[in-house]
Design a protein around this motif. Structure first.
Motif, short mmCIF file in Angstrom:
data_model
loop_
_atom_site.label_atom_id
_atom_site.label_comp_id
_atom_site.label_asym_id
_atom_site.label_seq_id
_atom_site.Cartn_x
_atom_site.Cartn_y
_atom_site.Cartn_z
N ASN A 35 0.73 -1.17 -0.14
CA ASN A 35 -0.05 0.16 -0.01
C ASN A 35 0.93 1.39 0.14
N GLU A 84 2.48 2.84 -2.23
CA GLU A 84 2.25 3.81 -3.57
C GLU A 84 0.83 4.47 -3.39
N GLN A 113 1.24 7.33 -0.74
CA GLN A 113 1.92 8.27 -1.56
C GLN A 113 1.10 9.30 -2.33
N SER A 114 -0.02 8.39 -3.12
CA SER A 114 -0.93 9.21 -3.85
C SER A 114 -1.58 10.25 -3.20
#
Length: 313
Positions: A180, A182, A185-186
């Protein structure tokens, strides 16, 4: 109408069956339900834990958050009209009966659903959104520029807390599994900590505020990362006393939290989602009749975002 009803605290106790449609009393509205959120407190309560102490009689209908259309207004209701699209988190911790095709709700605990916010997403916003909001700003007293750590940042409450803290211009870190990173980070998370590899001692005296969505030993081990005078808001009620006790005699504070209905805060959350500034990640949607499967998935603790029950168009 059809609803999910619980007749006893026992295994496999969610029964999809026909029952009488409720009527709006004074100060209430009758809602044709379109979606209901599924939360850990739901299956815990149905199993005899959670908010089961507030269940006064069987059978009861689970659930506290919803999105739907007003079908009728009770005596004294002049703030809403028949046909209004609304969302709510209501009556908590007493039964609110949102796992049903129709429900009644106190008019002073619901909010209009803005254009741009679909019914399904709105159905899962109430409990998680208000928990994140109240943990950060009411209990946590988060200030712009502070460093905040969200434990379980990819969860239903966690991923909203990450975004709300970032919107408030805090410096946001969060823990999650490798899969999880990425995703967080999004959402604006500046530092993602892989809990499967990290040693929290490496972050000693780093954070002003921790939003704890895990509890127990994980929360206790994270206390070292608070700055002197720092604060942790711990969400899981079952370990709140344990975590609070671990902070006694130290220079940090642990605050438990019980989320409360707040239509003004809910309206703010709904507008943020409608404007594209806040994202509610939908993990999986089930029909109302399959609520038992939704509970089993929630109980795994492995979902990313919110689980929903889709009830009507």
């Amino acid at each position: 109408m059809f609803a999910i009803r619980v007749h006893a605290f026992e295994p496999d106790n969610l029964v999809y069956e026909e029952t009488e449609q409720p009527k709006a009393g004074p100060g209430e509205v009758l809602i044709r339900n379109q979606a209901a959120g599924v939360n850990p407190i739901d299956w815990k309560t149905c199993s005899g834990g959670g908010a089961s102490g507030f269940i006064e009689q069987f059978p009861f209908i689970p659930g506290w958050e919803f999105s739907g259309i007003i079908e009728a207004c009770g005596e004294g209701v002049d703030t809403f009209n028949v046909g209004d699209a609304v969302l709510g988190f209501v009556r908590f911790p007493t039964p609110a009966s949102t796992y049903a095709e129709y429900l009644t709700a106190p008019a002073d605990q619901i909010a209009l659903r803005p254009e741009g916010l679909d019914a399904l997403t709105a159905g899962g916003l109430g409990l998680a959104g208000l928990t994140a909001w109240q943990a950060l700003f009411d209990k946590g007293e988060l200030k712009t520029g502070q460093k905040v750590l969200v434990l379980a940042g990819a969860g239903g409450v966690g991923h909203l807390a990450v975004q709300l803290a970032a919107i408030h211009e805090a410096q946001v870190s969060a823990t999650c599994s490798t899969a999880n990173i990425e995703f967080l980070q999004s959402l604006g998370c500046q530092e993602v900590i892989d809990y499967t590899r990290a040693d929290m001692r490496d972050y000693a005296d780093t954070f002003d505020l921790i939003i704890d969505g895990v509890g127990g030993d994980t929360a206790i081990n994270a206390l070292i990362t608070l700055k002197p005078g720092g604060r942790m808001v711990t969400l899981p009620s079952v370990t709140a006393a344990q975590v609070t006790a671990a902070a006694e005699g130290t220079d940090v504070t642990v605050e438990p939290i019980r989320v409360v209905p707040n239509p003004q805060q809910l309206a703010s959350l709904a507008n943020l989602v409608a404007d594209g500034k806040l994202i509610l990640k939908l993990a999986k949607t089930f029909p109302l009749s399959d609520a038992a499967a939704a509970h089993k998935l929630s109980a795994t603790g492995k979902t990313v975002g919110k689980i929903l029950l889709s009830i009507s168009e």
